[in-house]
Design a protein around this motif. Sequence first.
Motif, PDB file in Angstrom:
ATOM      1  N   ASN A   5       0.847  -1.193   0.000  1.00 46.65           N
ATOM      2  CA  ASN A   5       0.000   0.000   0.000  1.00 46.65           C
ATOM      3  C   ASN A   5       0.882   1.241   0.000  1.00 46.65           C
ATOM      4  N   VAL A   6       0.765   2.023  -1.065  1.00 39.82           N
ATOM      5  CA  VAL A   6       1.593   3.217  -1.228  1.00 39.82           C
ATOM      6  C   VAL A   6       0.703   4.447  -1.125  1.00 39.82           C
ATOM      7  N   ARG A   7       1.136   5.438  -0.410  1.00 43.18           N
ATOM      8  CA  ARG A   7       0.360   6.664  -0.261  1.00 43.18           C
ATOM      9  C   ARG A   7       0.884   7.739  -1.211  1.00 43.18           C
ATOM     10  N   TYR A   8      -0.037   8.470  -1.794  1.00 45.80           N
ATOM     11  CA  TYR A   8       0.300   9.545  -2.729  1.00 45.80           C
ATOM     12  C   TYR A   8      -0.339  10.837  -2.213  1.00 45.80           C
ATOM     13  N   PRO A   9       0.353  11.557  -1.326  1.00 45.91           N
ATOM     14  CA  PRO A   9      -0.266  12.699  -0.642  1.00 45.91           C
ATOM     15  C   PRO A   9      -0.479  13.924  -1.533  1.00 45.91           C
ATOM     16  N   ILE A  10       0.207  14.011  -2.662  1.00 44.46           N
ATOM     17  CA  ILE A  10       0.057  15.176  -3.534  1.00 44.46           C
ATOM     18  C   ILE A  10      -1.141  14.996  -4.465  1.00 44.46           C
ATOM     19  N   SER A  11      -1.171  13.877  -5.181  1.00 48.89           N
ATOM     20  CA  SER A  11      -2.319  13.600  -6.053  1.00 48.89           C
ATOM     21  C   SER A  11      -3.531  13.161  -5.238  1.00 48.89           C
ATOM     22  N   GLY A  12      -3.309  12.790  -3.970  1.00 44.05           N
ATOM     23  CA  GLY A  12      -4.419  12.573  -3.045  1.00 44.05           C
ATOM     24  C   GLY A  12      -5.051  11.204  -3.111  1.00 44.05           C
ATOM     25  N   GLU A  13      -4.258  10.143  -3.091  1.00 42.69           N
ATOM     26  CA  GLU A  13      -4.832   8.801  -3.107  1.00 42.69           C
ATOM     27  C   GLU A  13      -3.874   7.819  -2.453  1.00 42.69           C
ATOM     28  N   ASN A  14      -4.420   6.688  -2.046  1.00 37.84           N
ATOM     29  CA  ASN A  14      -3.620   5.551  -1.596  1.00 37.84           C
ATOM     30  C   ASN A  14      -3.850   4.419  -2.591  1.00 37.84           C
ATOM     31  N   VAL A  15      -2.767   3.797  -3.032  1.00 41.10           N
ATOM     32  CA  VAL A  15      -2.863   2.783  -4.082  1.00 41.10           C
ATOM     33  C   VAL A  15      -2.330   1.460  -3.570  1.00 41.10           C
ATOM     34  N   ARG A  16      -3.066   0.400  -3.853  1.00 39.12           N
ATOM     35  CA  ARG A  16      -2.651  -0.947  -3.444  1.00 39.12           C
ATOM     36  C   ARG A  16      -2.102  -1.702  -4.646  1.00 39.12           C
ATOM     37  N   HIS A  17      -0.883  -2.196  -4.508  1.00 35.46           N
ATOM     38  CA  HIS A  17      -0.255  -3.013  -5.543  1.00 35.46           C
ATOM     39  C   HIS A  17      -0.195  -4.462  -5.061  1.00 35.46           C
ATOM     40  N   GLU A  18      -0.529  -5.406  -5.917  1.00 31.36           N
ATOM     41  CA  GLU A  18      -0.422  -6.824  -5.574  1.00 31.36           C
ATOM     42  C   GLU A  18       0.578  -7.484  -6.516  1.00 31.36           C
ATOM     43  N   ILE A  19       1.536  -8.206  -5.937  1.00 28.11           N
ATOM     44  CA  ILE A  19       2.594  -8.840  -6.716  1.00 28.11           C
ATOM     45  C   ILE A  19       2.659 -10.311  -6.342  1.00 28.11           C
ATOM     46  N   LEU A  20       2.622 -11.164  -7.323  1.00 26.37           N
ATOM     47  CA  LEU A  20       2.721 -12.602  -7.059  1.00 26.37           C
ATOM     48  C   LEU A  20       4.192 -12.988  -6.963  1.00 26.37           C
ATOM     49  N   ALA A  21       4.584 -13.523  -5.816  1.00 25.85           N
ATOM     50  CA  ALA A  21       5.961 -13.986  -5.649  1.00 25.85           C
ATOM     51  C   ALA A  21       6.180 -15.248  -6.461  1.00 25.85           C
ATOM     52  N   ASP A  22       7.416 -15.447  -6.911  1.00 26.30           N
ATOM     53  CA  ASP A  22       7.689 -16.670  -7.674  1.00 26.30           C
ATOM     54  C   ASP A  22       7.834 -17.855  -6.710  1.00 26.30           C
ATOM     55  N   GLU A  34       5.866  10.220  -4.319  1.00 26.47           N
ATOM     56  CA  GLU A  34       5.602  11.654  -4.429  1.00 26.47           C
ATOM     57  C   GLU A  34       6.351  12.486  -3.394  1.00 26.47           C
ATOM     58  N   THR A  35       7.095  11.825  -2.529  1.00 24.64           N
ATOM     59  CA  THR A  35       7.925  12.540  -1.562  1.00 24.64           C
ATOM     60  C   THR A  35       9.309  11.906  -1.561  1.00 24.64           C
ATOM     61  N   GLU A  36      10.294  12.651  -1.122  1.00 31.70           N
ATOM     62  CA  GLU A  36      11.675  12.167  -1.167  1.00 31.70           C
ATOM     63  C   GLU A  36      11.827  10.855  -0.389  1.00 31.70           C
ATOM     64  N   THR A  37      11.192  10.803   0.771  1.00 32.67           N
ATOM     65  CA  THR A  37      11.143   9.572   1.562  1.00 32.67           C
ATOM     66  C   THR A  37       9.679   9.197   1.751  1.00 32.67           C
ATOM     67  N   SER A  38       9.351   7.939   1.511  1.00 36.98           N
ATOM     68  CA  SER A  38       7.971   7.480   1.646  1.00 36.98           C
ATOM     69  C   SER A  38       7.922   6.272   2.566  1.00 36.98           C
ATOM     70  N   LEU A  39       6.770   6.105   3.199  1.00 37.75           N
ATOM     71  CA  LEU A  39       6.506   4.891   3.973  1.00 37.75           C
ATOM     72  C   LEU A  39       5.389   4.124   3.292  1.00 37.75           C
ATOM     73  N   PHE A  40       5.570   2.822   3.159  1.00 38.10           N
ATOM     74  CA  PHE A  40       4.492   2.017   2.601  1.00 38.10           C
ATOM     75  C   PHE A  40       4.227   0.822   3.515  1.00 38.10           C
ATOM     76  N   GLY A  41       2.999   0.314   3.438  1.00 40.59           N
ATOM     77  CA  GLY A  41       2.629  -0.858   4.213  1.00 40.59           C
ATOM     78  C   GLY A  41       2.767  -2.102   3.357  1.00 40.59           C
ATOM     79  N   LEU A  42       3.265  -3.172   3.952  1.00 42.60           N
ATOM     80  CA  LEU A  42       3.457  -4.430   3.210  1.00 42.60           C
ATOM     81  C   LEU A  42       2.964  -5.598   4.042  1.00 42.60           C
ATOM     82  N   TYR A  43       2.183  -6.487   3.407  1.00 48.45           N
ATOM     83  CA  TYR A  43       1.830  -7.752   4.035  1.00 48.45           C
ATOM     84  C   TYR A  43       1.752  -8.812   2.943  1.00 48.45           C
ATOM     85  N   THR A  44       1.759 -10.064   3.353  1.00 50.09           N
ATOM     86  CA  THR A  44       1.709 -11.149   2.371  1.00 50.09           C
ATOM     87  C   THR A  44       0.545 -12.081   2.703  1.00 50.09           C
TER      88      THR A  44
END
Length: 337
Positions: A5-22, A34-44
């Motif tokens: 889960n990545v936050r985009y505070p300038i464009s104003g949204e939070n986006v969820r990406h799903e990636i299948l591990a091999d 959208e910022t020099e340093t970002s925090l994102f949430g990760l779970y599997t």
Amino acid sequence: MVTINVRYPISGENVRHEILADQSGKFSLDFDVETETSLFGLYTSVNPHKVLYIKSINNDSAHIDIAYDLDLNIKNADVTPAMSQYDMRQSMEVLNKMIDYRPNDPNLEYPRLYDKSTDEFLDRVESTVSKRLAQFVDNDKSFSKEFKGLIAKDYRLFIYTGHVFDYEAEMKRNYRNATQDRIGKPEIQKIDRSYFGFLKDFKLNDPQYLQTFTFAEFQNLILQNEVLGLPVIGESDIPSWLASVKAILSDLVGFDDGLYYDILAANAYGRQLNEQVKPLSEKQKENIIHYWKNGEIAKILFRKNEQVIELEKVKSPVVVNDISTVAEDKVIETILS
């Protein structure tokens, strides 16, 4: 499956990406920030209830190595750039504990607030927030100062967006819970802009808000709240729009200049791009360039605009079929046909 889960505070949204591990458990993802340093949430999918907060740096890579034990709890999590293990693994745990907390006191009565003053309601909310932070965060020496600030901001934003902004809805809910009356409709007092004086306590010029998950939702509520009545940005030039906004907000938030207002203007364009999925007009582009020149906010908005334009190309045209003249017993049949 890895979810980020990545936050985009300038464009104003939070986006969820799903990636299948091999099959060996490896995964990778390139994503915009959208910022020099970002925090994102990760779970599997191994244990979706264990969420990690991970820091990423613009134009750099974050490397993550997670190992689970036999009970599917995280046994080890190494990240680069290096972070405090406690910050990374406990931040979301503590946030959830505060959100889900219910006092274990059989004598505790549900508060009756629907017929009290708004000041009494707001005082109770702020008292509850302060108590929870004192109980779960303030005295926890394992959290860094940075993450104590982040958790406090995210929790306060969560409580106020969910329970304070829509005063009427919250009081109706309070009436039902306090009286167990599911039929009656209490008389709820009307609020005016002065109700939002609580915003001054947030100190919204603090750039750390850009790292919180609830900030985008909070900004959206500010922009669309009917009582505040901020103007739609439309094709207004940005200085004129900001002058109108500051006339409404400055006394409520406690300042009339700073980073916050630029972010709010960007979020106003973000609402059009995200909710209406409507590209920027030529006039809006001119206004953005005139105000932000070739700055990062302009680049972010134009990048989002290009995504919306690409989406426009593949959208199916909307077809509206009028069934107002169809007999009631033929409506479903007509819709299906």
